[in-house]
Design an enzyme around this catalytic site. Structure first.
Site, PDB file in Angstrom:
ATOM      1  N   ASP A 141       7.249  55.566  48.285  1.00  0.00           N
ATOM      2  CA  ASP A 141       6.930  55.864  46.890  1.00  0.00           C
ATOM      3  C   ASP A 141       6.717  57.371  46.761  1.00  0.00           C
ATOM      4  OD1 ASP A 141       6.793  53.084  46.952  1.00  0.00           O
ATOM      5  OD2 ASP A 141       5.137  52.999  45.518  1.00  0.00           O
ATOM      6  N   LYS A 203       8.728  54.245  38.781  1.00  0.00           N
ATOM      7  CA  LYS A 203       7.357  53.745  38.731  1.00  0.00           C
ATOM      8  C   LYS A 203       6.552  54.596  37.757  1.00  0.00           C
ATOM      9  CE  LYS A 203       3.456  53.384  42.026  1.00  0.00           C
ATOM     10  NZ  LYS A 203       3.110  53.531  43.465  1.00  0.00           N
ATOM     11  N   LYS A 239       8.432  49.581  38.203  1.00  0.00           N
ATOM     12  CA  LYS A 239       7.103  49.266  38.713  1.00  0.00           C
ATOM     13  C   LYS A 239       6.026  49.904  37.847  1.00  0.00           C
ATOM     14  CE  LYS A 239       4.013  49.746  42.711  1.00  0.00           C
ATOM     15  NZ  LYS A 239       3.870  50.180  44.121  1.00  0.00           N
TER      16      LYS A 239
END
Length: 295
Positions: A141, A203, A239
């Site tokens: 991430d 995300k 996300k």
């Protein structure tokens, strides 16, 4: 996946987002009815399977991560599993070791690139990705350089993310936009350069900003995902992360994805929920166990 051949940044430069339309659509999503009884149990179970079980605290230790993995395996023994375990780069070996000892194939995700601020030198950020991957992280991430987004340096941002993509190798890359620091919906949409640069997911947040996952921003992001899919045929995951604390909220996020992107995105390979430690996960799991229809 290497960087996309779709590098026509004129698409990005021409984008304008209709704020009122976004806010109206977000209100409609929030007004959706959620499933009841046995249908609710099924949707809650799906929510659990899409969670990245996360611990990103300053006092994380090997024993903390080990306990987190043990709790996860306890859930697994009851027939429920999350999508991944997410930790800091320094804790990746601990998570890999604990899951391996439990004979679990669950992937370990690691934040990287100077999480959460992304303010360290580029080579340092790249090396952090490489180390996390070499230690066993199957998912990375990353955080974007917000300065580049806020000042409109989209080509430079694209180039940086391409380098992160290459450093990830075979690991999946989720790109955190930190939407609370981008200023406008237009900047959020323009961050689709992250998709052009090869991100497997985009995300919302690190969970450390003042503003994290919100429904209006989610509308902008999933519309960018849809536009990118219609233009390229490539599906990018989504996300939301930060501030998601209840089972009811997880159901609403699933409803948003179903409405905006369709059933193909209702699976862990294209949808994840960011849950700090065990809060959202245990709430969902508790609801499942208490539901008469589920038992």
């Amino acid at each position: 996946m290497l960087c996309s051949c779709v590098s026509d940044l004129q698409w990005v430069s021409k984008v304008r987002v209709n704020t009122q339309a976004v806010l109206k659509r977000a209100q409609q999503i929030q007004g959706l009815k959620t499933p009841k009884k046995q249908w609710q149990a099924a949707w809650l179970l799906k929510a659990v399977t899409c969670i990245d079980l996360t611990t990103l605290a300053g006092d994380d230790t090997p024993s903390n991560v080990h306990r987190l993995c043990l709790k996860l395996m306890d859930m697994h023994n009851k027939g429920v599993t999350t999508a991944a375990v997410c930790v800091y780069p320094a804790r990746v070996p601990d998570a890999v070791k604990s899951l391996k000892a439990a004979n679990s194939s669950l992937p370990v995700a690691s934040v990287a690139t100077g999480f959460p601020a992304g303010q360290t030198p580029l080579e340092t950020r790249l090396q952090e990705v490489r180390l996390a991957v070499s230690d066993g992280a199957a998912e990375i991430d990353i955080v974007i350089n917000r300065t580049l987004a806020i000042t409109g340096q989209w080509e430079a941002l694209y180039d940086e993310i391409c380098q992160f993509r290459q450093a990830c190798g075979d690991a999946h890359m989720k790109t955190i936009l930190a939407i609370g620091e981008l200023g406008t919906f237009t900047n959020v949409y323009k961050s689709l350069v992250a998709m052009m640069a090869g991100s497997d997911f985009i995300k919302t947040s690190t969970g450390k900003e003042t503003v994290n996952a919100t429904y209006p921003v989610a509308i902008v992001m999933v519309r960018a995902i849809r536009d990118y899919y219609l233009s390229t045929g490539h599906k990018v995951g989504f996300k939301p992360a930060g501030g998601i604390r209840t089972a009811q909220e997880s159901l609403l996020w699933l409803a948003l994805i179903k409405e905006e992107l369709g059933d193909d995105w209702l699976h862990p390979h294209l949808f994840r929920l960011g849950a700090s430690r065990l809060r959202c996960c245990l709430l969902c799991f508790s609801d499942l166990l208490q539901d008469d229809q589920f038992i």
